[in-house]
Write an enzyme that holds these catalytic residues in place. Structure first.
Site, PDB file in Angstrom:
ATOM      1  CD  GLU A 154      -3.495  -0.621   1.772  1.00 23.72           C
ATOM      2  OE1 GLU A 154      -4.214  -0.119   1.089  1.00 23.72           O
ATOM      3  OE2 GLU A 154      -3.418  -1.222   2.635  1.00 23.72           O
ATOM      4  CD  GLU A 166      -3.841  -6.847   2.388  1.00 26.86           C
ATOM      5  OE1 GLU A 166      -2.775  -5.814   2.708  1.00 26.86           O
ATOM      6  OE2 GLU A 166      -3.762  -6.753   1.808  1.00 26.86           O
TER       7      GLU A 166
END
Length: 290
Positions: free
Chosen positions: A131, A151
């Site tokens: 990210e 995730e």
């Protein structure tokens, strides 16, 4: 941190990261939890937010580099801490603050900021590490680096800003592939997808951070940036970020002109650059006052 640096205000010292100043006007941040693959705690992220705020407001600094100690850039959130937080919530306790700052994971995944940040990705960039990569300004990757958003494999979601940004950078199908499957991609694939600027050879296992080819490549790029007018760098970056975030080239151009043109024209560096060209000499930039 070298004691020879002269700053208007001394930098805040973050937990789990090392600050150094390896080049003129350049700050380097090395994530430093190698045994945990540089997974980040919430407290460390708030420390980094304070550091990058200081960087943006320190006139003598013009470019920053982030990299990781050991064999990872950053493996994401510290899942042990996350599990403990979940347990406290199950017992009715409430967190005193959100798990990450407003600027996102590692203070970078949603950072707007003023000055450029370069990632020198030396190994795994998973979860929150990915990210951060999705929102920095330039990315150099070691050949053995891997990138992933795993995730979904842990029942969570990449909510720190990368999903819409990756859709813009690498396109919807590839962003979907990363987010929905959790698969990792190689540095070569990341370059082919437009996620990284360049892939360089790996350093040896016992190589010092500054001797890594990926860090040297980032430092060379930083040196090129700081050779230019700091005013021009700040405003050029703002124009690109505005177009990327807003999606409208014309609206971004209008805002860039309205917000920055007067300050650029009134600044010392524009006049110095034009004068230096006319006098056939190298310009002598001053620290930006923007």
């Amino acid at each position: 941190m070298s004691s020879t640096n002269s700053f208007e205000r001394q930098p805040p010292l973050p937990r789990d990261a090392i600050i150094s100043f390896p080049g003129h006007h350049v700050m380097m941040v090395t994530f430093n939890r190698p045994k945990a693959l540089n997974a980040m705690t919430s407290a460390a992220q708030y420390d980094l937010e304070a550091l990058f705020s200081w960087y943006d407001n320190e006139p003598s600094l013009r470019c920053a580099i982030v990299t990781g100690a050991g064999r990872a850039f950053c493996a994401g959130m510290d899942l042990k801490e996350w599990n403990q937080t979940n347990a406290r919530r199950a017992n009715g306790e409430h967190a005193s603050q959100p798990p990450m700052p407003r600027s996102g994971f590692g203070a970078l995944s949603r950072r707007h900021g003023k000055k450029p940040v370069i990632a020198a990705v030396n190994g795994l960039a998973f979860g929150g590490g990915m990210e951060m990569v999705a929102n920095v300004d330039l990315v150099f990757a070691a050949n053995s680096a891997h990138f992933a958003l795993p995730e979904a494999k842990r029942g969570v979601v990449a909510l720190a800003g990368s999903l819409p940004r990756l859709a813009r950078t690498i396109g919807r199908p590839r962003a979907m592939e990363m987010a929905l499957t959790g698969k990792s991609i190689t540095a070569a694939e990341a370059k082919d997808w437009g996620l990284v600027n360049a892939v360089v050879e790996d350093g040896t296992s016992d190589c010092e951070v500054l001797d890594r080819p990926v860090v040297k490549a980032a430092l060379c790029c930083a040196a090129e940036i700081v050779d230019n007018s700091p005013d021009s760098v700040i405003i050029s970056r703002a124009g690109i970020v505005a177009g990327w975030e807003d999606g409208s080239a014309e609206n971004a151009s209008r805002l860039l002109s309205e917000n920055w043109e007067f300050a650029l024209n009134e600044g010392e560096n524009l006049h110095e650059g034009v004068k230096a060209f006319a006098e056939k000499r190298a310009p002598q930039w001053v620290d930006s006052k923007l």
